[in-house]
Design a protein around this motif. Structure first.
Motif, PDB file in Angstrom:
ATOM      1  N   PRO A   1      81.147  61.158  -4.867  1.00 11.59           N
ATOM      2  CA  PRO A   1      80.452  60.078  -4.148  1.00 11.59           C
ATOM      3  C   PRO A   1      81.393  58.955  -3.747  1.00 11.59           C
ATOM      4  CG  PRO A   1      80.083  59.894  -6.502  1.00 11.59           C
ATOM      5  CD  PRO A   1      80.849  61.164  -6.299  1.00 11.59           C
ATOM      6  N   PHE A   2      80.965  58.188  -2.765  1.00 16.96           N
ATOM      7  CA  PHE A   2      81.667  56.953  -2.394  1.00 16.96           C
ATOM      8  C   PHE A   2      81.293  55.870  -3.407  1.00 16.96           C
ATOM      9  CE2 PHE A   2      82.409  58.909   1.669  1.00 16.96           C
ATOM     10  CZ  PHE A   2      83.519  58.253   2.180  1.00 16.96           C
ATOM     11  N   ILE A   3      82.276  55.166  -3.904  1.00 16.12           N
ATOM     12  CA  ILE A   3      82.017  54.046  -4.811  1.00 16.12           C
ATOM     13  C   ILE A   3      82.728  52.825  -4.231  1.00 16.12           C
ATOM     14  CG2 ILE A   3      82.174  53.168  -7.171  1.00 16.12           C
ATOM     15  CD1 ILE A   3      82.379  56.049  -8.127  1.00 16.12           C
ATOM     16  N   GLU A   4      82.044  52.113  -3.365  1.00 14.74           N
ATOM     17  CA  GLU A   4      82.612  50.936  -2.710  1.00 14.74           C
ATOM     18  C   GLU A   4      81.528  49.868  -2.585  1.00 14.74           C
ATOM     19  OE1 GLU A   4      84.411  51.856   1.001  1.00 14.74           O
ATOM     20  OE2 GLU A   4      85.465  53.635   0.249  1.00 14.74           O
ATOM     21  N   LEU A   5      81.929  48.617  -2.751  1.00 15.38           N
ATOM     22  CA  LEU A   5      80.995  47.510  -2.601  1.00 15.38           C
ATOM     23  C   LEU A   5      80.878  47.121  -1.134  1.00 15.38           C
ATOM     24  CD1 LEU A   5      82.032  45.224  -5.610  1.00 15.38           C
ATOM     25  CD2 LEU A   5      80.092  46.787  -5.465  1.00 15.38           C
ATOM     26  N   ASN A   6      79.662  46.827  -0.721  1.00 15.80           N
ATOM     27  CA  ASN A   6      79.408  46.453   0.666  1.00 15.80           C
ATOM     28  C   ASN A   6      79.975  45.048   0.926  1.00 15.80           C
ATOM     29  OD1 ASN A   6      78.267  45.670   3.144  1.00 15.80           O
ATOM     30  ND2 ASN A   6      76.474  46.944   2.818  1.00 15.80           N
ATOM     31  N   PRO A   7      80.997  44.906   1.794  1.00 16.31           N
ATOM     32  CA  PRO A   7      81.610  43.586   2.018  1.00 16.31           C
ATOM     33  C   PRO A   7      80.779  42.676   2.916  1.00 16.31           C
ATOM     34  CG  PRO A   7      82.658  45.226   3.417  1.00 16.31           C
ATOM     35  CD  PRO A   7      81.671  45.974   2.565  1.00 16.31           C
ATOM     36  N   TYR A   8      79.744  43.217   3.515  1.00 11.64           N
ATOM     37  CA  TYR A   8      78.937  42.422   4.443  1.00 11.64           C
ATOM     38  C   TYR A   8      77.660  41.877   3.806  1.00 11.64           C
ATOM     39  CZ  TYR A   8      81.844  45.289   7.518  1.00 11.64           C
ATOM     40  OH  TYR A   8      82.900  45.924   8.108  1.00 11.64           O
ATOM     41  N   ARG A   9      77.302  42.377   2.635  1.00  8.47           N
ATOM     42  CA  ARG A   9      75.976  42.092   2.085  1.00  8.47           C
ATOM     43  C   ARG A   9      75.771  40.603   1.808  1.00  8.47           C
ATOM     44  NH1 ARG A   9      74.908  45.967  -2.486  1.00  8.47           N
ATOM     45  NH2 ARG A   9      74.793  47.368  -0.698  1.00  8.47           N
ATOM     46  N   ASP A  10      76.742  39.959   1.137  1.00 12.13           N
ATOM     47  CA  ASP A  10      76.571  38.546   0.775  1.00 12.13           C
ATOM     48  C   ASP A  10      76.547  37.658   2.006  1.00 12.13           C
ATOM     49  OD1 ASP A  10      76.532  39.292  -1.879  1.00 12.13           O
ATOM     50  OD2 ASP A  10      78.653  38.866  -2.214  1.00 12.13           O
ATOM     51  N   VAL A  11      77.460  37.918   2.946  1.00  8.85           N
ATOM     52  CA  VAL A  11      77.496  37.099   4.170  1.00  8.85           C
ATOM     53  C   VAL A  11      76.228  37.316   4.983  1.00  8.85           C
ATOM     54  CG1 VAL A  11      78.834  36.557   6.237  1.00  8.85           C
ATOM     55  CG2 VAL A  11      79.999  37.339   4.178  1.00  8.85           C
ATOM     56  N   LEU A  12      75.741  38.554   5.019  1.00  7.06           N
ATOM     57  CA  LEU A  12      74.489  38.845   5.729  1.00  7.06           C
ATOM     58  C   LEU A  12      73.317  38.100   5.101  1.00  7.06           C
ATOM     59  CD1 LEU A  12      72.718  40.384   7.727  1.00  7.06           C
ATOM     60  CD2 LEU A  12      72.699  42.312   6.124  1.00  7.06           C
ATOM     61  N   ALA A  13      73.287  38.039   3.781  1.00  3.24           N
ATOM     62  CA  ALA A  13      72.200  37.324   3.105  1.00  3.24           C
ATOM     63  C   ALA A  13      72.202  35.850   3.497  1.00  3.24           C
ATOM     64  CB  ALA A  13      72.339  37.477   1.591  1.00  3.24           C
ATOM     65  N   GLN A  14      73.410  35.248   3.588  1.00  2.00           N
ATOM     66  CA  GLN A  14      73.497  33.836   3.989  1.00  2.00           C
ATOM     67  C   GLN A  14      73.076  33.661   5.448  1.00  2.00           C
ATOM     68  OE1 GLN A  14      77.611  33.111   3.106  1.00  2.00           O
ATOM     69  NE2 GLN A  14      77.209  32.572   0.966  1.00  2.00           N
ATOM     70  N   ALA A  15      73.541  34.549   6.324  1.00  2.00           N
ATOM     71  CA  ALA A  15      73.169  34.454   7.738  1.00  2.00           C
ATOM     72  C   ALA A  15      71.668  34.634   7.918  1.00  2.00           C
ATOM     73  CB  ALA A  15      73.933  35.508   8.552  1.00  2.00           C
ATOM     74  N   THR A  16      71.074  35.582   7.183  1.00  2.00           N
ATOM     75  CA  THR A  16      69.627  35.811   7.267  1.00  2.00           C
ATOM     76  C   THR A  16      68.861  34.579   6.789  1.00  2.00           C
ATOM     77  OG1 THR A  16      69.970  38.182   6.866  1.00  2.00           O
ATOM     78  CG2 THR A  16      67.751  37.318   6.522  1.00  2.00           C
ATOM     79  N   GLN A  17      69.371  33.943   5.739  1.00  2.00           N
ATOM     80  CA  GLN A  17      68.732  32.725   5.228  1.00  2.00           C
ATOM     81  C   GLN A  17      68.743  31.617   6.280  1.00  2.00           C
ATOM     82  OE1 GLN A  17      70.833  30.990   1.956  1.00  2.00           O
ATOM     83  NE2 GLN A  17      69.390  29.318   1.682  1.00  2.00           N
ATOM     84  N   PHE A  18      69.897  31.416   6.928  1.00  2.00           N
ATOM     85  CA  PHE A  18      69.994  30.341   7.914  1.00  2.00           C
ATOM     86  C   PHE A  18      69.142  30.639   9.148  1.00  2.00           C
ATOM     87  CE2 PHE A  18      74.456  29.607   6.048  1.00  2.00           C
ATOM     88  CZ  PHE A  18      73.950  28.717   5.111  1.00  2.00           C
ATOM     89  N   VAL A  19      69.142  31.890   9.606  1.00  2.00           N
ATOM     90  CA  VAL A  19      68.312  32.250  10.763  1.00  2.00           C
ATOM     91  C   VAL A  19      66.831  32.078  10.435  1.00  2.00           C
ATOM     92  CG1 VAL A  19      67.621  34.163  12.264  1.00  2.00           C
ATOM     93  CG2 VAL A  19      70.038  33.813  11.735  1.00  2.00           C
ATOM     94  N   GLY A  20      66.472  32.317   9.169  1.00  2.00           N
ATOM     95  CA  GLY A  20      65.080  32.124   8.755  1.00  2.00           C
ATOM     96  C   GLY A  20      64.636  30.677   8.844  1.00  2.00           C
ATOM     97  N   TYR A  21      65.578  29.738   8.797  1.00  2.00           N
ATOM     98  CA  TYR A  21      65.243  28.320   8.909  1.00  2.00           C
ATOM     99  C   TYR A  21      65.073  27.868  10.355  1.00  2.00           C
ATOM    100  CZ  TYR A  21      66.806  27.964   4.030  1.00  2.00           C
ATOM    101  OH  TYR A  21      66.962  28.112   2.675  1.00  2.00           O
ATOM    102  N   LEU A  22      65.508  28.711  11.303  1.00  2.00           N
ATOM    103  CA  LEU A  22      65.495  28.305  12.707  1.00  2.00           C
ATOM    104  C   LEU A  22      64.111  28.486  13.323  1.00  2.00           C
ATOM    105  CD1 LEU A  22      68.840  29.952  13.885  1.00  2.00           C
ATOM    106  CD2 LEU A  22      68.438  27.516  13.476  1.00  2.00           C
ATOM    107  N   PRO A  23      63.662  27.520  14.122  1.00  2.00           N
ATOM    108  CA  PRO A  23      62.390  27.710  14.852  1.00  2.00           C
ATOM    109  C   PRO A  23      62.633  28.477  16.148  1.00  2.00           C
ATOM    110  CG  PRO A  23      63.248  25.499  15.250  1.00  2.00           C
ATOM    111  CD  PRO A  23      64.229  26.174  14.322  1.00  2.00           C
ATOM    112  N   ASN A  24      61.620  29.223  16.579  1.00  2.00           N
ATOM    113  CA  ASN A  24      61.660  29.910  17.882  1.00  2.00           C
ATOM    114  C   ASN A  24      62.925  30.767  18.055  1.00  2.00           C
ATOM    115  OD1 ASN A  24      59.259  28.461  18.570  1.00  2.00           O
ATOM    116  ND2 ASN A  24      60.516  26.717  19.186  1.00  2.00           N
ATOM    117  N   VAL A  25      63.164  31.612  17.057  1.00  2.00           N
ATOM    118  CA  VAL A  25      64.363  32.458  17.086  1.00  2.00           C
ATOM    119  C   VAL A  25      64.363  33.374  18.303  1.00  2.00           C
ATOM    120  CG1 VAL A  25      65.614  34.265  15.845  1.00  2.00           C
ATOM    121  CG2 VAL A  25      64.593  32.363  14.587  1.00  2.00           C
TER     122      VAL A  25
END
Length: 644
Positions: free
Chosen positions: A47-71
C-alpha cells in the motif's frame, strides 16, 4: 440503457501518479477498486503510506470560504499557481488569527467586567460612594450576605443591642445582601455576632467610583464599548476575507481537486523491486471513455493501460450506470428504488416510463387536471430538477390525452364529446359473464398484453445470463409464455363466439407447457449434463412441484385480475368528480366556482397520489416480479468529470 463498462489497469512510475490523476483521470468517471484486493495474483504489491499535504491547507481554505457571503457570485481567480494558493491561505490564516487573538483578548476583558458586575449587582441599592467607603479609617465596614432567616432573627433580637448599622441591598429567595458599619472598638464583638449568624463576607476592591449603581452602569458602558470593538474586528476580518475572495475560492476549489487526487492512493498499490517503483490503479470505466482515454495517452510514455476483456472471470460484476434520454431520465428513480439492473439485464427505464404514464393516464383521465399536473410538474422539474416532478409532468400528458378520450374537463362531461367512451356509462355484453363495464374488460385485456411483454423480457434477460432453466422452463420463460398465450387465445375465442380448438390441441397447448414447468429441474440437469443429484427424492419433488404448480396457476389468475384496478380507478375518478360537481351545485346551472376549484384541486392532489401509488404497485408486483431482479450495484466514480 445500461452503459457498457470495461475493467482497466493503469500503471506508471510512482512519482507520476499525481500528474496522471490530475491530467487524465480527473476528466473521466472511473470507479476505482482496491488494487491490493483485485490484483491478488501480482507479486510485490504494497500500500501507499503517505500523508496528504493538501488536507490541512484545504481545511483552512474551506473554513474561510464558508465565512464568505454570496460565494456563487464570486468569480474565482484561476491565474494563481499552487505556491501562490498556499501563500494566499497562509497569509489569510495569519491575518485572521491575529484578528481573532485581539478578539479573544477583548472577550476575556468582557468576562472580567461581567464578573465585577456580578459582584456589585446585589449592592446597587446602597446609596454610598464606594471609593470613600473603602477608604474609611475610623469606621469598620463589612460587605456580604446573610441568610434570610438569620436576618429576621438579627432584626428582632440583636440589632438593638449591637453598636452597628446594617444597610440592606438586594435580596433573593435565600439571602439578604448588604453591609454593616461599626466603630473599630466594637468591631471584634460585632464580627463575632455576625459570624454566629453565618454572615458571608464579600470582598470589594477599591477600584470603583461613585455608588454601586453608578459603578455597575459604568461597567455596562465599558462592556458595550468593547462589544463594538469586537464587531469592528469581525467587520475587519470579513472585509479582509472578502477582498481575497476570488483567490480563496480558487485555492479552495483547486486544493479540493488535488487533495482528492492525492487520496487516490488509498485505492492504489505500489509495486517495488530493485529496479522499479511504480503505482497500479484499477477500476471500471465506460467503454466510450476508455477509448477516449487510450487515444489521449497513446503518446505518453509514462502511462501504461491494460484493458481486461475477461473481467467476469477475475473481477466480478461490473457496476451499473444508467444513461437514458432526458424524457425518460426521471423514471430512473423508480428503477433505483427497486434495485439497479445487473450488467447483463435489460434496463427497464423506458418500459416503465411508457407503461407507467399510459396506465396513470387511463386511471386519471381528465383534460383540465392532466394539464395542471403537466404544468406544475414541468415547472418544478425545470427549477428543482426533482425526478418525481418530471414523472408527474409526463403522466399529466397522458392524463390529458385520456381526458379527451373520455370527454372530461375538470370533471365536466358536457363540454367536449369523448373520442372513445365515457367510463362510467359504457357497458359491454360478454358470453357467460353478461354486461360489464367496458373499461374493466379493456383493462384486463391490456393487463394480459403487459404480462406477455414481461414474460418476453424475462426470456431475453435469462438468455443473456445463459440460464437454461429460466429461459425455457420457468413459469415466466418460454413454457410459461406458451401456456399463458394459450389461455389468452382460448378466452378471446370464447368471448368472441368463435369455436375453440379441439380437445387434443387444447390438451397439448395447456399440458405440455405445464409438464415442462413441473419437470424444469431434471430437464435442466439433463441438458446441462450435470451429475449432481436432486436434494429431494422423487416423491417429495412431486409433492413440492404440485404445490408450486398450484401457486403458479394462481399467480397467473391473480396477476391478470389485478389489472382490473385500472378500469376501477377510471370509473371511480369520473364518479368522484360527479359528486364534487353535485356538491358545488353544477347540475343546477349556477355552480359555486370556489367549490368547483377546491374540489378539483383536492381530487387532483389526493386521488393523483393514490393513483400514482397504485400504478407503481402494478409495475413492481405484476410486471417487475416476472422479468426483473435488480441485483446490480451502482456505478460510484471516484473522480468526476470536470466541466470546463
Amino acid at each position: 440503457m445500461i452503459v457498457k463498462m470495461k475493467f482497466i489497469n493503469i500503471s506508471g512510475p510512482r512519482d507520476d501518479i499525481d500528474r496522471v490523476t490530475d491530467l487524465y483521470l480527473s476528466r473521466y468517471e472511473i470507479q476505482l477498486e482496491s488494487a491490493l484486493s483485485e490484483l491478488k495474483t501480482v507479486d510485490n504489491l504494497r500500500p501507499f503510506i503517505e500523508l496528504n499535504p493538501y488536507r490541512d491547507v484545504l481545511a483552512q481554505a474551506t473554513q474561510f470560504v464558508g465565512y464568505l457571503p454570496n460565494v456563487d457570485d464570486v468569480t474565482p481567480d484561476d491565474s494563481l499557481g499552487l505556491d501562490d494558493m498556499f501563500e494566499v491561505v497562509r497569509k489569510a490564516c495569519e491575518d485572521y488569527e491575529g484578528l481573532q487573538a485581539k478578539k479573544e483578548k477583548k472577550k476575556a476583558k468582557i468576562e472580567e467586567l461581567r464578573a465585577k458586575q456580578q459582584l456589585l449587582s446585589p449592592f446597587r441599592p446602597l446609596d454610598c460612594d464606594l471609593h470613600k467607603v473603602l477608604g474609611y479609617r475610623y469606621i469598620t465596614y463589612r460587605f456580604g450576605r446573610i441568610a434570610l432567616e438569620s436576618y429576621h432573627k438579627m432584626n428582632k433580637y440583636l440589632m438593638d443591642d449591637l453598636s452597628a448599622i446594617f444597610v440592606e441591598g438586594e435580596r433573593d429567595e435565600s439571602f439578604v445582601y448588604g453591609a454593616y458599619f461599626v466603630s473599630p472598638g466594637e468591631a471584634q464583638k460585632v464580627d463575632a455576632v455576625f459570624r454566629s449568624l453565618h454572615f458571608e463576607r464579600i470582598e470589594l476592591k477599591d477600584e470603583f467610583e461613585g455608588t454601586p449603581a453608578f459603578a455597575y452602569q459604568s461597567l455596562e458602558r465599558d462592556i458595550a464599548r468593547i462589544n463594538l470593538e469586537i464587531q469592528d474586528l469581525d467587520k475587519e476580518a470579513g472585509e479582509m476575507l472578502s477582498d481575497r475572495a476570488p483567490q480563496l475560492i480558487a485555492a479552495k476549489n483547486r486544493l479540493e481537486e488535488l487533495s482528492k487526487n492525492f487520496d487516490i492512493r488509498k485505492m492504489a498499490a505500489r509495486m517495488k523491486d530493485s529496479q522499479d517503483d511504480s503505482y497500479i490503479l484499477c477500476g471500471w470505466m465506460a467503454e466510450d471513455d476508455v477509448e477516449k482515454f487510450l487515444e489521449e495517452i497513446k503518446d505518453d510514455d509514462k502511462v501504461f493501460v491494460v484493458v481486461e476483456d475477461d473481467h467476469d472471470a477475475y473481477f466480478g460484476e461490473p457496476p451499473t450506470k444508467l444513461e437514458n434520454p432526458k424524457l425518460f431520465k426521471p423514471f430512473e428513480m423508480y428503477i433505483q428504488m427497486y434495485g439497479l439492473p445487473a450488467h447483463n439485464e435489460m434496463d427497464p427505464t423506458i418500459f416503465v416510463a411508457i407503461t407507467y404514464s399510459f396506465i396513470f393516464g387511463v386511471m386519471f383521465g381528465d383534460v383540465g387536471q392532466g394539464l395542471l399536473l403537466l404544468i406544475g410538474g414541468a415547472l418544478i422539474y425545470h427549477f428543482k430538477k426533482a425526478p418525481l416532478a418530471g414523472i408527474i409532468a409526463t403522466a399529466g400528458v397522458f392524463s390529458t390525452i385520456f381526458g379527451f378520450m373520455f370527454g372530461s374537463v375538470f370533471g365536466f362531461e358536457d363540454i367536449i364529446e369523448p373520442l372513445w367512451i365515457r367510463p362510467i356509462d359504457h357497458m359491454t355484453t360478454l358470453p357467460f359473464l353478461g354486461k360489464l363495464n367496458t373499461v374493466f374488460i379493456v383493462a384486463v385485456a391490456f393487463g394480459m398484453f403487459l404480462i406477455i411483454v414481461a414474460m418476453i423480457l424475462h426470456i431475453i434477460n435469462a438468455a443473456r445470463s445463459k440460464d437454461i432453466e429460466s429461459t425455457w422452463f420457468d413459469p415466466n420463460g418460454v413454457a410459461g409464455l406458451i401456456f399463458y398465450i394459450a389461455i389468452v387465445v382460448t378466452i378471446v375465442l370464447f368471448m368472441t363466439g368463435n369455436p375453440l380448438p379441439g380437445g387434443i390441441v387444447m390438451g397439448i397447448m395447456f399440458g405440455v407447457p405445464l409438464l415442462l414447468i413441473f419437470l424444469r429441474e431434471p430437464l435442466t440437469r439433463m441438458i446441462e449434463k450435470r451429475a449432481d443429484k436432486m436434494e429431494t427424492g422423487p416423491g417429495m419433488y412431486a409433492v413440492q412441484g404440485f404445490f408450486e404448480m398450484f401457486e403458479t396457476l394462481l399467480s397467473y389468475f391473480s396477476n391478470t385480475i389485478s389489472f382490473i384496478r385500472i378500469g376501477a380507478f377510471a370509473v371511480s375518478h369520473a364518479a368522484i368528480m360527479e359528486v364534487v360537481l353535485q356538491l358545488a351545485g353544477a347540475e343546477s346551472g349556477n355552480p359555486n366556482w370556489f367549490g368547483v376549484i377546491f374540489g378539483n384541486l383536492f381530487v387532483c392532489g389526493f386521488e393523483g397520489l393514490i393513483v400514482g401509488i397504485q400504478v407503481l404497485r402494478l409495475e413492481y408486483y405484476e410486471m417487475f416480479s416476472r422479468f426483473y431482479k435488480g441485483s446490480g450495484r451502482a456505478f460510484d466514480p471516484y473522480t468526476k468529470k470536470k466541466t470546463k
